[in-house]
Scaffold this motif. Structure first.
Motif, short mmCIF file in Angstrom:
data_model
loop_
_atom_site.label_atom_id
_atom_site.label_comp_id
_atom_site.label_asym_id
_atom_site.label_seq_id
_atom_site.Cartn_x
_atom_site.Cartn_y
_atom_site.Cartn_z
N PRO A 1 23.93 1.06 15.84
CA PRO A 1 24.02 1.11 14.89
C PRO A 1 25.26 2.09 13.38
O PRO A 1 25.30 1.93 12.58
CB PRO A 1 23.40 0.86 13.80
N GLN A 2 24.32 3.24 13.99
CA GLN A 2 24.76 4.88 12.98
C GLN A 2 25.99 4.68 12.82
O GLN A 2 26.77 5.87 12.73
CB GLN A 2 23.69 6.02 13.26
N VAL A 3 26.77 4.18 14.45
CA VAL A 3 28.41 4.61 14.21
C VAL A 3 29.16 3.04 14.28
O VAL A 3 29.98 2.84 14.94
CB VAL A 3 28.17 4.94 15.80
N ASP B 1 13.41 2.58 15.43
CA ASP B 1 14.09 2.22 13.94
C ASP B 1 14.96 1.62 13.54
O ASP B 1 14.70 0.36 12.73
CB ASP B 1 12.72 3.55 12.85
N HIS B 2 16.10 2.25 13.83
CA HIS B 2 17.37 2.52 13.42
C HIS B 2 17.71 0.75 13.67
O HIS B 2 18.57 -0.19 13.52
CB HIS B 2 18.22 3.61 13.50
N LEU B 3 16.77 0.56 15.03
CA LEU B 3 17.25 -0.97 15.88
C LEU B 3 17.14 -2.04 15.15
O LEU B 3 17.37 -2.32 15.12
CB LEU B 3 16.94 -0.55 17.41
N GLN C 1 10.84 7.02 18.34
CA GLN C 1 9.98 6.13 17.55
C GLN C 1 11.22 5.89 16.29
O GLN C 1 11.15 5.00 15.63
CB GLN C 1 9.01 6.10 16.83
N HIS C 2 11.81 7.80 15.55
CA HIS C 2 12.74 7.39 14.71
C HIS C 2 13.88 6.28 15.47
O HIS C 2 14.94 5.84 14.13
CB HIS C 2 13.32 8.43 15.16
N GLU C 3 15.12 7.10 16.18
CA GLU C 3 16.10 5.78 16.99
C GLU C 3 16.15 4.37 17.54
O GLU C 3 16.46 3.88 17.04
CB GLU C 3 15.87 6.51 17.66
N GLY D 1 14.82 14.27 9.01
CA GLY D 1 16.04 14.57 8.77
C GLY D 1 17.06 12.93 9.57
O GLY D 1 16.26 12.59 11.10
N CYS D 2 17.99 12.11 9.31
CA CYS D 2 18.56 11.65 9.78
C CYS D 2 19.92 11.99 9.76
O CYS D 2 20.66 11.67 8.49
CB CYS D 2 18.32 10.67 9.32
N LEU D 3 21.72 11.74 10.95
CA LEU D 3 21.92 12.29 10.97
C LEU D 3 23.05 11.19 9.24
O LEU D 3 24.14 11.41 9.47
CB LEU D 3 23.27 12.25 11.53
N SER D 4 22.57 9.85 9.43
CA SER D 4 22.67 8.93 8.44
C SER D 4 22.62 9.43 6.61
O SER D 4 23.06 8.38 5.90
CB SER D 4 22.18 7.82 8.68
ZN ZN Z 1 18.29 8.43 11.46
#
Ligand code: ZN
Length: 182
Positions: free
Chosen positions: A54-56, A146-148, A142-144, A100-103
């Motif tokens: 989803p980040q892309v 979560d993005h889903l 867990q972070h990734e 942190g997060c690239l988004s």
């Molecule tokens: Zn992220």
């Protein structure tokens, strides 16, 4: 097979980051293989340690993550591609660490996560993939994942007062170190 491409990363405020992503119907489809390769290249280019589809701007349950225990190992690590991943916490204790997060460029905050998780997914051949992750690798998963589900790290923070610019945190750390040697 087409050439790999760097993809544009969605930033905080884009609605796709808050949406629940759809399962990947066929992990072996050529477009999924291409997306996975592009995710890896985009993550590497941005010096990231994980990235979710989803980040892309692809609302699909697909992530890439580096199976590392510390950031130093990031360069040598080969990324793990997980299709339709599911996590299971293997302990209850939550541990806080900065994420942190690239988004959400330049910001960091203290996020509670469990230290160990079990993961289950499919690989790009459609084969089941499972294992256990601990420490930083468990945190990345867990972070990734979560993005889903449309969850961003600040939504997991217990105290927003730890939200800070990376550069400011570095300044504070340098000041604290200088204070110690004095
Ligand atoms: Zn992220």
């Amino acid at each position: 097979m087409g050439a790999m491409a760097l993809l544009k990363i969605a930033r905080l405020g884009h609605p796709i980051l808050l949406a629940r992503a759809r399962p990947v119907p066929d992990p072996t489809a050529p477009e999924i293989r291409a997306l996975a390769a592009d995710l890896v290249e985009t993550m590497r280019d941005a010096s990231g340690i994980g990235l979710a589809a989803p980040q892309v701007h692809a609302s699909l349950r697909l992530i890439v993550a580096l199976p590392i225990t510390d950031r130093e190992g990031a360069r040598e690590a080969s990324p793990l591609v997980l299709v339709n991943p599911e996590l299971e916490p293997l302990e209850e204790t939550l541990e806080e660490a900065f994420e942190g997060c690239l988004s959400i460029p330049e910001l960091r905050g203290l996020v509670p996560r469990v230290r160990r998780v079990g993961f289950r997914a499919l690989d790009l051949e459609g084969r089941p993939l499972e294992g256990e992750a601990a420490g930083l690798f468990a945190r990345i998963l867990q972070h990734e994942v979560d993005h889903l589900d449309g969850i961003l790290f600040p939504m997991r923070m217990r105290d927003l007062r730890s939200l800070a610019f990376e550069s400011e945190l570095a300044r504070q750390r340098a000041a604290a170190a200088a204070e110690e040697v004095r």
